[in-house]
Design a protein around this motif. Sequence first.
Motif, mmCIF file in Angstrom:
data_model
loop_
_atom_site.group_PDB
_atom_site.id
_atom_site.type_symbol
_atom_site.label_atom_id
_atom_site.label_comp_id
_atom_site.label_asym_id
_atom_site.label_seq_id
_atom_site.Cartn_x
_atom_site.Cartn_y
_atom_site.Cartn_z
ATOM 1 N N ASP A 147 0.823 -1.208 0.000
ATOM 2 C CA ASP A 147 0.000 0.000 0.000
ATOM 3 C C ASP A 147 0.862 1.265 0.000
ATOM 4 O O ASP A 147 1.992 1.237 0.488
ATOM 5 C CB ASP A 147 -0.862 -0.013 1.267
ATOM 6 C CG ASP A 147 -2.159 0.746 1.115
ATOM 7 O OD1 ASP A 147 -2.344 1.428 0.094
ATOM 8 O OD2 ASP A 147 -3.004 0.643 2.024
ATOM 9 N N ASP A 148 0.343 2.361 -0.518
ATOM 10 C CA ASP A 148 1.005 3.676 -0.437
ATOM 11 C C ASP A 148 2.417 3.651 -0.987
ATOM 12 O O ASP A 148 3.311 4.334 -0.464
ATOM 13 C CB ASP A 148 1.056 4.177 1.021
ATOM 14 C CG ASP A 148 -0.310 4.236 1.677
ATOM 15 O OD1 ASP A 148 -1.313 4.215 0.949
ATOM 16 O OD2 ASP A 148 -0.368 4.296 2.911
ATOM 17 N N GLU B 55 -3.870 4.569 -6.830
ATOM 18 C CA GLU B 55 -4.803 5.041 -5.804
ATOM 19 C C GLU B 55 -5.165 6.507 -6.047
ATOM 20 O O GLU B 55 -4.364 7.267 -6.581
ATOM 21 C CB GLU B 55 -4.167 4.969 -4.413
ATOM 22 C CG GLU B 55 -3.713 3.609 -3.943
ATOM 23 C CD GLU B 55 -3.341 3.641 -2.454
ATOM 24 O OE1 GLU B 55 -2.161 3.788 -2.149
ATOM 25 O OE2 GLU B 55 -4.265 3.544 -1.629
HETATM 26 MG MG MG Z 1 -3.134 3.574 0.206
#
Ligand code: MG
Length: 280
Positions: free
Chosen positions: A182-183, A237
């Motif tokens: 993620d990220d 995202e």
């Molecule tokens: Mg994220």
Amino acid sequence: RAKANGRGRVEMFDAALRAELEARARVEADIRAGLARGEFELHFQPVMTVAGGQLHSYEALIRWQHPERGLVPPNEFIPLAEESLLICEIGRWVLNSATKQLAAWTHADPRSHGGVTMAVNISARHLASRTLLDEVRHALGESGLEPTRLVLEITETVVLDEPTADAHLRELRALGVAVSLDDFGTGYTSIGQLQNLQVDTLKIDQSFLRSNDEATQALVQLMVTAAHAFRMDVVAEGVETQAQLDRLGEIGCELAQGYFLGRPRPARDIVVGGLSAASG
Ligand code: MG
Ligand code: C2E
Ligand code: MG
Ligand code: MG
């Protein structure tokens, strides 16, 4: 006089520390009570294919329906919960509810949801804990979901800082569960390190979609190319406009998530197979 001053300062520090610890303990007790009273709920945000606009997966995002504070976003309580074992209790609840919900949607409409996966955010401490593997097995067993329908989202700090994380990720992946980073791009992982990580999918952080300059776009292109070279899927995202989506298509990013494609919504607002199949 100097002595008295120093002592006064120590007492003030002491009082501040005590107040801080008490405030912390209060919020922790509040979270624990909230769990017991069923005040937490999941919102689900779709991840769509860029080319076909089809539903690919959901990400489960926690919210706290607090009796006095109203709907509390995760950034206001997850960091605090992460400082204690509370985060494991929350994580367990999320795993159970999210798998149960996907099972309910699959049951309501196997044709549209049979191939859809569910992503759950897992904190560092929870990934490091010895019980996560059993908790994942339990959630899958109770819901009847295949392991391949579950994705665990972790952040870079998790993979690099926790010595046990790598071993646990191997066990989870051996079970058939997928892992998503993620990220990506906000931490310290270099693109080269990606090939050594136990990760199936790369999620490019939303900050990269905010700037339109050429350099940032080149970075996004680079991340997509590298991920594909390492046989990873890529999700962008924070897609908020058609122009961003078009651009992702051009550079070969196959999956996207963002307000433009769908906001996080509670299960009762998501209609599957003609019915709202909220699992409760
Ligand atoms: Mg994220
Ligand atoms: P995340 O996992 O990176 O989730 C994406 C966040 O971006 C979500 O915020 C989502 O609502 C938001 N978002 C999605 N599309 C857009 C967009 O187009 N524009 C903008 N501006 N924002 C967008 P949310 O739900 O407030 O969650 C924040 C963070 O809290 C998550 O970031 C995740 O790190 C954490 N979190 C959420 N649920 C859980 C959970 O169940 N467990 C744990 N451990 N952490 C969670
Ligand atoms: Mg996430
Ligand atoms: Mg985040």
